[in-house]
Design an enzyme around this catalytic site. Structure first.
Site, short mmCIF file in Angstrom:
data_model
loop_
_atom_site.label_atom_id
_atom_site.label_comp_id
_atom_site.label_asym_id
_atom_site.label_seq_id
_atom_site.Cartn_x
_atom_site.Cartn_y
_atom_site.Cartn_z
CB SER A 46 26.63 8.48 -20.77
OG SER A 46 26.02 9.63 -20.24
N GLY A 221 22.96 10.67 -19.38
CA GLY A 221 22.77 9.36 -18.77
C GLY A 221 22.80 8.27 -19.82
N GLY A 223 21.58 4.59 -21.89
CA GLY A 223 20.46 3.77 -22.30
C GLY A 223 19.40 4.44 -23.15
CB CYS A 248 23.37 13.61 -23.10
SG CYS A 248 24.08 12.06 -23.67
CG LEU A 249 18.74 9.76 -20.90
CD1 LEU A 249 18.30 8.87 -22.07
CD2 LEU A 249 19.05 8.90 -19.68
CD GLN A 252 18.69 10.37 -26.24
OE1 GLN A 252 18.32 9.36 -25.66
NE2 GLN A 252 19.94 10.54 -26.65
CG ASN A 290 28.70 8.56 -24.08
OD1 ASN A 290 28.44 7.60 -24.81
ND2 ASN A 290 28.96 8.40 -22.80
CE1 TYR A 293 17.62 3.31 -28.23
CE2 TYR A 293 19.54 3.54 -26.81
CZ TYR A 293 18.56 2.75 -27.39
OH TYR A 293 18.51 1.41 -27.12
CG HIS A 333 28.18 15.56 -22.67
ND1 HIS A 333 28.57 14.73 -21.64
CD2 HIS A 333 27.17 14.90 -23.29
CE1 HIS A 333 27.85 13.62 -21.65
NE2 HIS A 333 27.00 13.70 -22.66
CD GLU A 335 29.84 18.31 -19.46
OE1 GLU A 335 30.33 17.17 -19.44
OE2 GLU A 335 28.91 18.62 -20.23
#
Length: 359
Positions: A46, A221, A223, A248-249, A252, A290, A293, A333, A335
């Site tokens: 990430s 991930g 970006g 996370c990503l 989104q 982490n 966005y 996250h 985990e």
């Protein structure tokens, strides 16, 4: 060798450049507030192409070991720290942090006032920076600074080929879309007796459904999720077909696939000490996060989604759930790696949804 970090607005932070004059790099500068877990941070995809500043003053004191790697290699653009520990001690240590940085070819600037740097990013927001030696020409610095921040970094970190991790008989079949997955996520699913099939980020929905999964996991991930519209469209095709859980990503991407919107935070959330409130039970958890966005809360209005978690630092959306389908996601996250295990129970909920779907 003397070196420096130069931010896009010209602010300069000087220190010692590990690796010599060739250890130069450019990328967005972010800060992580964790007190431990530097190896997991450096191997978290990430952070692809980002220059990571660690706010804890002493880094490298317990060395590194292969077991803590979260991906096949480090994808970070560079590292900025205060003190680089020269005499580490740890029961599982295999290499010093310096040896790890050399092996992974990670540019590192140390003996930096990371407190001042962090305050700068917090007040002005995430910005591009370059790490160079003290003697780098201004022309070279200008060329590096002029390079655009890389888009669609998911392509750099996703698995190039599909692979499977076997489990015991009767295991649930989970297809994981790899946007930059961490090893500990795979370990968490395997501990719950899941057969995990990891597929590249751009795998078509039809190919995923052909694997006859009990559920789909959308990984973390790097970006901007809007950089990968093809992936969003494929996830959209999976909605209503089977249970989905994203982090996370992946969180989104799932929100965008269901019609919500995302936006860039001023300086992101990076650290293993991020407080989140679960609106369904009123409890507060410490989480590992982490991301740069976030899902826009007001964009959920009118959609079959409800907010399940909120970040207590800034009130941003940290979790959503579909009102009728077995679909949910969180902005953290569960985990950890590094971080606490306060929210690992979310994997159990995903398992329960898949078992119910099997019936």
């Amino acid at each position: 060798m003397k070196g420096k970090l130069i931010l896009a607005d010209g602010t300069t932070f000087r220190g010692q450049l590990f690796g010599g004059s060739n250890a130069t790099t450019e990328g967005e500068v972010v800060f992580n507030t964790g007190m431990t877990g530097y190896q997991e941070i450096l191997t978290d995809p990430s952070y692809c192409r980002q220059i990571v500043t660690l706010t804890y003053p002493l880094i490298g004191n317990y060395g590194t070991a292969k077991i803590f790697n979260q991906s096949r290699k480090s994808f970070v653009g560079g590292l900025v720290i205060g003190e680089l520990c020269e005499k580490p001690s740890g029961s599982s240590m295999q290499k010093t942090l310096a040896e790890f940085l050399t092996a992974e070819k990670i540019p590192c600037l140390y003996e930096v006032d990371t407190r001042a740097l962090t305050k700068k990013i917090r007040s002005e927001g995430t910005m591009k920076g370059v790490i160079v030696s003290e003697y780098t020409s201004q022309a070279t610095i200008n060329e590096m600074m002029a390079l655009p921040v890389r888009k669609n970094v998911v392509e750099q970190v996703t698995t190039p080929v599909m692979y499977s991790l076997d489990a015991r008989a009767g295991a649930l079949n989970v297809v994981t879309m790899d946007f930059g997955i961490k090893k500990n996520i795979l370990d968490a699913l395997r501990k719950l007796n899941c057969k995990v099939t990891v597929v590249p980020a751009k795998t078509p929905a039809e190919a995923i459904l052909a694997l006859k999964p009990d559920g789909v996991f959308l990984s973390n991930g790097p970006g901007d999720p809007k950089d990968i519209p093809d992936v969003i469209r494929e996830v959209q095709k999976l909605i209503g077909k089977l249970p989905i859980f994203g982090i996370c990503l992946g969180h989104q991407i799932l929100a965008l696939a269901m019609g919500a919107n995302t936006y860039k935070l001023k300086f992101g959330h990076h650290g293993c000490n991020q407080p989140v409130k679960n609106l369904e039970n009123g409890k507060v958890y410490i989480t590992s996060q982490n991301h740069n966005y976030a899902v826009e809360g007001k964009s959920l209005k009118g959609l079959p989604l409800k907010i399940t978690h909120l970040s207590l630092n800034d009130g941003t959306v940290a979790g959503i759930r579909h009102t009728s389908l077995p679909i949910s996601s969180v902005q953290f996250h569960p985990e950890a790696a590094p971080g606490p295990n306060d929210t690992v129970r979310l994997f159990d909920e995903f398992i329960e949804n898949m078992k119910a779907y099997r019936l």
